[in-house]
Scaffold this motif. Structure first.
Motif, short mmCIF file in Angstrom:
data_model
loop_
_atom_site.label_atom_id
_atom_site.label_comp_id
_atom_site.label_asym_id
_atom_site.label_seq_id
_atom_site.Cartn_x
_atom_site.Cartn_y
_atom_site.Cartn_z
N SER A 30 39.63 34.25 44.09
CA SER A 30 38.35 34.97 44.24
C SER A 30 38.18 36.10 43.23
O SER A 30 37.19 36.82 43.29
CB SER A 30 38.22 35.53 45.66
OG SER A 30 39.13 36.59 45.84
N TRP A 84 38.90 44.72 45.72
CA TRP A 84 39.72 43.54 45.54
C TRP A 84 41.18 43.93 45.33
O TRP A 84 42.08 43.31 45.92
CB TRP A 84 39.21 42.72 44.35
CG TRP A 84 39.99 41.47 44.12
CD1 TRP A 84 39.77 40.25 44.70
CD2 TRP A 84 41.14 41.31 43.28
NE1 TRP A 84 40.71 39.35 44.26
CE2 TRP A 84 41.56 39.98 43.38
CE3 TRP A 84 41.84 42.17 42.44
CZ2 TRP A 84 42.66 39.48 42.69
CZ3 TRP A 84 42.94 41.69 41.75
CH2 TRP A 84 43.33 40.35 41.87
N GLY A 129 34.42 37.14 47.56
CA GLY A 129 33.66 36.03 48.10
C GLY A 129 34.18 35.59 49.45
O GLY A 129 34.99 36.28 50.09
N LEU A 130 33.74 34.43 49.88
CA LEU A 130 34.13 33.91 51.19
C LEU A 130 35.64 33.71 51.29
O LEU A 130 36.25 34.03 52.30
CB LEU A 130 33.40 32.60 51.47
CG LEU A 130 33.71 31.92 52.79
CD1 LEU A 130 33.30 32.82 53.95
CD2 LEU A 130 33.05 30.58 52.89
N GLY A 146 35.79 39.28 42.47
CA GLY A 146 34.90 39.72 43.55
C GLY A 146 35.47 39.47 44.92
O GLY A 146 36.64 39.14 45.09
#
Length: 98
Positions: A63, A16, A68-69, A66
Motif C-alpha cells: 500500500s 504510513w 488504502g484498503l 498511502g
C-alpha cells in the motif's frame, strides 16, 4: 493548491510510517514470546499470529505510500494484536504487576 496536496501527502506518509513501525514492532514482539503463552491466554497460536502479522507487513508495503484498503486491514490486525493479545501474553509470562 500544490501546497495542500504536498502537506496531505506528507501526513499520509507519516501515518504510513507510524503504522508500518507498529506492525514491525508487533511482529518482533510475537517472535520473542513463548509459544505456550498464546494458548495459555486462549488466543490464536503463535504461528498463526506470526502469519497474520507477516501478511500485515506485506500489505503495508504493497500500500506504499498511502493508506488504502489493504493498509487498513493491516492496521486492524496490528491493533488487535497490540491491544488484546500482547498485554495478556506479557501478563502470563511476567505475572501480575502487584
Amino acid at each position: 493548491m500544490d501546497k495542500v496536496y504536498g502537506l496531505t501527502g506528507l501526513i499520509m506518509v507519516a501515518l504510513w510510517l507510524l503504522a508500518t513501525s507498529a506492525t514491525v514492532f508487533a511482529l518482533v514482539h510475537a517472535v520473542r514470546q513463548r509459544s505456550d503463552a498464546f494458548t495459555a491466554v486462549d488466543k490464536l497460536t503463535k504461528p498463526l499470529w506470526l502469519g497474520i502479522l507477516g501478511v500485515a507487513i506485506l500489505l503495508m508495503l504493497v500500500s506504499w505510500p498511502g493508506l488504502g484498503l489493504l493498509a487498513f486491514i493491516a492496521i486492524i490486525a496490528t491493533g488487535i494484536y497490540l491491544a488484546d493479545v500482547r498485554p495478556k501474553v506479557d501478563e502470563v509470562q511476567r505475572g501480575p504487576r502487584w
